[in-house]
Scaffold this motif. Structure first.
Motif, PDB file in Angstrom:
ATOM      1  N   GLY A 130       0.797  -1.216   0.000  1.00 44.49           N
ATOM      2  CA  GLY A 130       0.000   0.000   0.000  1.00 44.49           C
ATOM      3  C   GLY A 130       0.830   1.268   0.000  1.00 44.49           C
ATOM      4  N   VAL A 131       2.137   1.150   0.149  1.00 47.39           N
ATOM      5  CA  VAL A 131       3.020   2.314   0.115  1.00 47.39           C
ATOM      6  C   VAL A 131       3.330   2.623  -1.349  1.00 47.39           C
ATOM      7  CG1 VAL A 131       5.326   3.174   0.702  1.00 47.39           C
ATOM      8  CG2 VAL A 131       4.018   1.832   2.376  1.00 47.39           C
ATOM      9  N   GLU A 132       3.392   3.898  -1.667  1.00 47.74           N
ATOM     10  CA  GLU A 132       3.770   4.332  -3.008  1.00 47.74           C
ATOM     11  C   GLU A 132       5.015   5.198  -2.893  1.00 47.74           C
ATOM     12  OE1 GLU A 132       1.773   6.457  -6.915  1.00 47.74           O
ATOM     13  OE2 GLU A 132       0.535   6.006  -5.179  1.00 47.74           O
ATOM     14  N   ILE A 133       5.980   4.956  -3.784  1.00 46.78           N
ATOM     15  CA  ILE A 133       7.239   5.694  -3.790  1.00 46.78           C
ATOM     16  C   ILE A 133       7.302   6.507  -5.075  1.00 46.78           C
ATOM     17  CG2 ILE A 133       9.751   5.517  -3.645  1.00 46.78           C
ATOM     18  CD1 ILE A 133       9.236   2.539  -2.715  1.00 46.78           C
ATOM     19  N   LYS A 134       7.529   7.812  -4.946  1.00 43.60           N
ATOM     20  CA  LYS A 134       7.649   8.669  -6.122  1.00 43.60           C
ATOM     21  C   LYS A 134       9.007   9.355  -6.103  1.00 43.60           C
ATOM     22  CE  LYS A 134       2.823   9.539  -6.971  1.00 43.60           C
ATOM     23  NZ  LYS A 134       1.803  10.517  -7.332  1.00 43.60           N
ATOM     24  N   ALA A 135       9.642   9.395  -7.258  1.00 42.25           N
ATOM     25  CA  ALA A 135      10.924  10.079  -7.400  1.00 42.25           C
ATOM     26  C   ALA A 135      10.700  11.576  -7.398  1.00 42.25           C
ATOM     27  CB  ALA A 135      11.598   9.657  -8.700  1.00 42.25           C
TER      28      ALA A 135
END
Length: 156
Positions: A130-135
């Motif tokens: 459920g975690v989202e990683i964005k650059a």
């Protein structure tokens, strides 16, 4: 909830779950990664300096961090291609780590490891799902519930 975390080109962030860990590093250059697909094609993913490589392990023993750093080194610095397995391939249950790369990576525990050619999703342990990683230009942004993390130097 959004957490902005500074991340330099020579650093790696480890997102720590109870039964697994995800390492995230900047691609740190403009370049590409080749992806071999189950239908015998090769796809090229073009990446920018700010984009990320995320590597997930469904285990958190003492060697896991070394393995994650090694896989990032192979993909980023040596140009090793990613290989996507066909659905229901028996080897997917034995993969010690899986990787994804790009501008955005969603962590999900409900997918089969190594079988998704889409580079915006990555198989993880339940407590990191459920975690989202964005650059971002100066680091990464984490979306989702608060999680335990640690930024370390990446010695390649």
């Amino acid at each position: 909830m959004v957490k902005k975390i500074p991340l330099q080109d020579d650093e790696i962030i480890f997102l720590n779950g109870i039964s697994g860990i995800v390492g995230v590093a900047k691609f740190a250059k403009n370049g590409h990664i080749f992806i071999g697909t189950p239908d015998k094609e090769e796809v090229v993913v073009f990446l920018e300096k700010k984009d990320i490589i995320a590597v997930s392990s469904l285990n958190s023993d003492p060697l896991t961090k070394k393995g994650i750093k090694s896989l990032i080194f192979l993909l980023r610095d040596l140009g090793t291609p990613l290989v996507i397995l066909p659905e229901n391939h028996p080897t997917s249950q034995r993969l010690p780590m899986v990787a994804s790369c790009g501008e955005n990576v969603r962590l999900d525990c409900n997918i089969t490891p190594g079988t998704h050619p889409e580079q915006d999703i990555l198989c993880v342990c339940n407590d990191l799902s459920g975690v989202e990683i964005k650059a971002s230009n100066d680091g990464i942004e984490l979306y989702g519930p608060p999680i335990n993390f640690k930024v370390e130097k990446f010695h390649s």
